[in-house]
Design a protein around this motif. Structure first.
Motif, PDB file in Angstrom:
ATOM      1  N   GLY A  95      24.286  -2.147   2.075  1.00  0.00           N
ATOM      2  CA  GLY A  95      22.877  -2.017   2.069  1.00  0.00           C
ATOM      3  C   GLY A  95      22.289  -0.604   1.184  1.00  0.00           C
ATOM      4  N   LYS A  96      23.103  -0.109   0.594  1.00  0.00           N
ATOM      5  CA  LYS A  96      23.040   0.583   0.312  1.00  0.00           C
ATOM      6  C   LYS A  96      22.109  -0.159  -1.248  1.00  0.00           C
ATOM      7  CE  LYS A  96      23.990   5.217  -1.889  1.00  0.00           C
ATOM      8  NZ  LYS A  96      24.492   6.487  -1.802  1.00  0.00           N
ATOM      9  N   MET A 102      16.769  -3.079  -5.479  1.00  0.00           N
ATOM     10  CA  MET A 102      14.943  -3.227  -4.740  1.00  0.00           C
ATOM     11  C   MET A 102      14.377  -2.079  -5.564  1.00  0.00           C
ATOM     12  SD  MET A 102      15.514  -4.116  -0.983  1.00  0.00           S
ATOM     13  CE  MET A 102      16.463  -5.525   0.105  1.00  0.00           C
ATOM     14  N   LEU A 103      14.880  -1.047  -5.528  1.00  0.00           N
ATOM     15  CA  LEU A 103      14.408   0.444  -6.586  1.00  0.00           C
ATOM     16  C   LEU A 103      14.160   0.032  -7.632  1.00  0.00           C
ATOM     17  CD1 LEU A 103      12.710   2.965  -6.459  1.00  0.00           C
ATOM     18  CD2 LEU A 103      15.621   4.000  -7.093  1.00  0.00           C
ATOM     19  N   ASP A 104      15.670  -0.587  -8.095  1.00  0.00           N
ATOM     20  CA  ASP A 104      15.067  -1.327  -9.491  1.00  0.00           C
ATOM     21  C   ASP A 104      13.814  -2.214 -10.107  1.00  0.00           C
ATOM     22  OD1 ASP A 104      16.929  -0.051 -10.907  1.00  0.00           O
ATOM     23  OD2 ASP A 104      18.429  -1.030 -10.481  1.00  0.00           O
ATOM     24  N   ILE A 106      11.411  -2.563  -8.291  1.00  0.00           N
ATOM     25  CA  ILE A 106      10.248  -2.114  -7.920  1.00  0.00           C
ATOM     26  C   ILE A 106       9.394  -1.295  -9.667  1.00  0.00           C
ATOM     27  CG2 ILE A 106       8.979  -0.445  -7.099  1.00  0.00           C
ATOM     28  CD1 ILE A 106      10.699  -0.773  -4.102  1.00  0.00           C
ATOM     29  N   THR A 107      10.694  -0.919  -9.540  1.00  0.00           N
ATOM     30  CA  THR A 107      10.606   0.141 -11.416  1.00  0.00           C
ATOM     31  C   THR A 107       9.876  -0.682 -12.478  1.00  0.00           C
ATOM     32  OG1 THR A 107      11.787   2.190 -10.211  1.00  0.00           O
ATOM     33  CG2 THR A 107      11.621   1.957 -12.695  1.00  0.00           C
ATOM     34  N   TYR A 108      10.971  -1.548 -12.886  1.00  0.00           N
ATOM     35  CA  TYR A 108      11.259  -2.230 -13.869  1.00  0.00           C
ATOM     36  C   TYR A 108      10.519  -3.953 -14.011  1.00  0.00           C
ATOM     37  CZ  TYR A 108      14.898   0.530 -15.478  1.00  0.00           C
ATOM     38  OH  TYR A 108      15.460   1.714 -15.942  1.00  0.00           O
ATOM     39  N   ALA A 109       9.343  -3.318 -12.815  1.00  0.00           N
ATOM     40  CA  ALA A 109       8.728  -5.068 -12.870  1.00  0.00           C
ATOM     41  C   ALA A 109       7.293  -4.880 -13.753  1.00  0.00           C
ATOM     42  CB  ALA A 109       7.894  -5.156 -11.797  1.00  0.00           C
ATOM     43  N   ARG A 110       7.799  -5.129 -15.089  1.00  0.00           N
ATOM     44  CA  ARG A 110       6.096  -5.146 -15.743  1.00  0.00           C
ATOM     45  C   ARG A 110       4.536  -5.059 -15.105  1.00  0.00           C
ATOM     46  NH1 ARG A 110       8.250  -3.678 -20.745  1.00  0.00           N
ATOM     47  NH2 ARG A 110      10.378  -4.409 -21.223  1.00  0.00           N
ATOM     48  N   LEU A 111       4.597  -5.879 -14.168  1.00  0.00           N
ATOM     49  CA  LEU A 111       2.823  -6.769 -14.672  1.00  0.00           C
ATOM     50  C   LEU A 111       3.216  -6.371 -12.598  1.00  0.00           C
ATOM     51  CD1 LEU A 111       3.249 -10.461 -15.072  1.00  0.00           C
ATOM     52  CD2 LEU A 111       2.251  -8.154 -16.722  1.00  0.00           C
ATOM     53  N   ASP A 112       1.724  -6.308 -12.745  1.00  0.00           N
ATOM     54  CA  ASP A 112       1.364  -5.265 -10.708  1.00  0.00           C
ATOM     55  C   ASP A 112       1.835  -6.617  -9.965  1.00  0.00           C
ATOM     56  OD1 ASP A 112       0.149  -3.391 -11.811  1.00  0.00           O
ATOM     57  OD2 ASP A 112      -1.819  -4.197 -12.317  1.00  0.00           O
ATOM     58  N   CYS A 113       1.760  -8.188 -10.084  1.00  0.00           N
ATOM     59  CA  CYS A 113       1.462  -8.700  -9.421  1.00  0.00           C
ATOM     60  C   CYS A 113       2.927  -8.918  -8.711  1.00  0.00           C
ATOM     61  CB  CYS A 113       1.876 -10.566  -9.813  1.00  0.00           C
ATOM     62  SG  CYS A 113       2.281 -10.945 -11.267  1.00  0.00           S
ATOM     63  N   ASP A 114       4.153  -8.484 -10.306  1.00  0.00           N
ATOM     64  CA  ASP A 114       5.759  -8.699  -9.561  1.00  0.00           C
ATOM     65  C   ASP A 114       6.249  -7.134  -9.041  1.00  0.00           C
ATOM     66  OD1 ASP A 114       6.420 -11.116 -10.984  1.00  0.00           O
ATOM     67  OD2 ASP A 114       6.704  -9.947 -13.219  1.00  0.00           O
ATOM     68  N   TYR A 115       5.359  -5.762  -8.806  1.00  0.00           N
ATOM     69  CA  TYR A 115       5.604  -4.687  -8.422  1.00  0.00           C
ATOM     70  C   TYR A 115       5.451  -4.969  -7.193  1.00  0.00           C
ATOM     71  CZ  TYR A 115       4.533   0.182  -6.446  1.00  0.00           C
ATOM     72  OH  TYR A 115       4.657   1.389  -6.513  1.00  0.00           O
ATOM     73  N   VAL A 117       5.473  -7.648  -5.002  1.00  0.00           N
ATOM     74  CA  VAL A 117       6.874  -8.367  -4.675  1.00  0.00           C
ATOM     75  C   VAL A 117       7.419  -7.662  -4.100  1.00  0.00           C
ATOM     76  CG1 VAL A 117       8.059 -10.550  -5.436  1.00  0.00           C
ATOM     77  CG2 VAL A 117       5.770 -11.197  -5.645  1.00  0.00           C
ATOM     78  N   ALA A 118       8.108  -6.735  -5.380  1.00  0.00           N
ATOM     79  CA  ALA A 118       9.609  -6.122  -4.840  1.00  0.00           C
ATOM     80  C   ALA A 118       8.963  -5.116  -3.586  1.00  0.00           C
ATOM     81  CB  ALA A 118       9.365  -5.273  -6.084  1.00  0.00           C
ATOM     82  N   MET A 119       7.778  -4.502  -4.490  1.00  0.00           N
ATOM     83  CA  MET A 119       7.496  -3.638  -2.232  1.00  0.00           C
ATOM     84  C   MET A 119       7.372  -4.464  -1.245  1.00  0.00           C
ATOM     85  SD  MET A 119       7.048  -0.688  -3.614  1.00  0.00           S
ATOM     86  CE  MET A 119       6.024   0.271  -1.625  1.00  0.00           C
ATOM     87  N   ASP A 120       7.368  -6.143  -0.985  1.00  0.00           N
ATOM     88  CA  ASP A 120       6.932  -6.461   0.049  1.00  0.00           C
ATOM     89  C   ASP A 120       8.594  -6.702   0.515  1.00  0.00           C
ATOM     90  OD1 ASP A 120       4.203  -6.595   0.175  1.00  0.00           O
ATOM     91  OD2 ASP A 120       4.034  -8.262  -0.566  1.00  0.00           O
ATOM     92  N   THR A 121       9.173  -7.004  -0.841  1.00  0.00           N
ATOM     93  CA  THR A 121      10.740  -7.271   0.008  1.00  0.00           C
ATOM     94  C   THR A 121      11.094  -5.833   0.641  1.00  0.00           C
ATOM     95  OG1 THR A 121      11.362  -8.811  -2.205  1.00  0.00           O
ATOM     96  CG2 THR A 121      13.052  -7.937  -1.290  1.00  0.00           C
TER      97      THR A 121
END
Length: 346
Positions: A95-96, A102-104, A106-115, A117-121
């Motif tokens: 789980g860790k 997931m943090l990766d 969020i951090t490396y998403a270049r587009l706002d939409c991908d960010y 999606v990562a935040m929702d996950t």
């Protein structure tokens, strides 16, 4: 400093045109605090500062350069996030690992939409993790939220490299430290300058490797010519738009790093152009040559006091002085640290 002469070493270091370490300035101060950092921060240029979240650095960088120019080191962010995970029930080690991935994302998403999606996950996985991200000022470390160009530099590992580079000199007194460091720095700069002979063309070896990797990715991409300087590129999953005149790609990798992304490489090669011509000038031979064109003056020590075998200090005129002992310092709390703790996320 790690010897009997205590103090904090302040460093400002940068990258040269081929991604090698180029120290800009350094100084020794009594401690790491706001006043000393404010005194040491250099220049009034529009530069991007990457550092940890030490409050003294945050305040001084904000005052001199503006908070919008301050990027937080992602390695330190990830370490703090990892520590936060230990307080939650993240379903064991697996789980860790999932949370860190997931943090990766969020951090490396270049587009706002991908960010998003990562935040929702992340919210679905554990709402507290997403809340931690939102409260940790992602505009200073997530790629899509940082508004200035940071050349894809995500960490302050360059500073850690500098600390490691000087690990044997840090136990000396200040004078000897500076002398030994200048000799070491001079050798490093000469080595980098002589490395220019290895440049085969207008860009350096490390930049060539990055371009070769991107070209390898785009071998099977399909490109579509449009009017003007824009082209449509398909990677088999999505369509992207590349503008050769504006030097942009809708994936944002080109404009964020200054090096043509794989989609841009496909478009450039389709037109029969040389990819290296589309690399930003910051990576070019002319800039590297300019960086190492200046002279470095040595520290003259012919009038420097000498220390006799019995500890007596003797100046150039033969005058003697009592031996200068190291300053009295208090032992810090806890057990002495035997060696520098390396990060698990280097």
């Amino acid at each position: 400093m790690s010897g009997p002469y205590k103090g904090a070493l302040f460093l400002a270091s940068s990258y040269d045109a081929d991604d090698d370490m180029f120290p800009l300035a350094y100084g020794l101060f009594g401690s790491e605090n706001y006043e000393d950092w404010l005194e040491d921060v250099i220049g009034e240029r529009d530069v991007i500062i990457i550092s940890d979240k030490h409050q003294g650095i945050i305040r001084s960088v904000s005052e001199v350069f503006g908070s919008e120019n301050h990027a937080h080191c992602y390695r330190h962010i990830k370490e703090n996030f990892s520590s936060f995970l230990t307080t939650l029930n993240t379903k064991g080690r697996k789980g860790k690992e999932n949370a860190l991935q997931m943090l990766d994302s969020i951090t490396y998403a270049r587009l706002d939409c991908d960010y998003e999606v990562a935040m929702d996950t992340s919210r679905t996985f554990n709402h507290d993790l997403a809340k931690w991200v939102e409260e940790s000022n992602p505009q200073h470390w997530a790629i899509s939220k940082f508004k200035k160009m940071r050349w894809d530099k995500m960490t302050s590992n360059l500073v850690e490299s500098f600390n490691s580079w000087l690990r044997h000199e840090r136990h000396h007194n200040i004078c000897v430290f500076f002398i030994k460091h200048m000799d070491k720095l001079g050798s490093l700069l000469v080595e980098h300058k002589n490395g220019l002979v290895k440049w085969n063309g207008c860009i350096g070896p490390k930049t060539k490797e990055k371009i070769a990797l991107n070209i390898g990715k785009c071998e099977n991409y399909i490109t579509y010519l449009h009017l003007g300087s824009s082209m449509k590129v398909s990677n088999g999953k999505t369509f992207l738009e590349v503008d050769l005149m504006e030097r942009t790609c809708t994936c944002k990798a080109w404009q964020m790093s200054g090096i043509p992304c794989d989609h841009a490489c496909a478009a450039i090669r389709r037109m029969g152009f040389d990819v290296s011509d589309y690399v930003d000038d910051w990576y070019k031979y002319n800039l590297q040559e300019k960086i190492y064109s200046r002279s470095m003056h040595t520290l003259v020590t012919h009038d420097m006091p000498m220390i006799d075998e019995d500890g007596t200090v003797r100046d150039a005129l033969g005058h003697t002085y009592p031996f200068l002992n190291p300053p009295t310092t208090k032992r810090p709390p806890g057990r002495p640290r035997k060696r520098r703790i390396e990060s698990q996320f280097m």
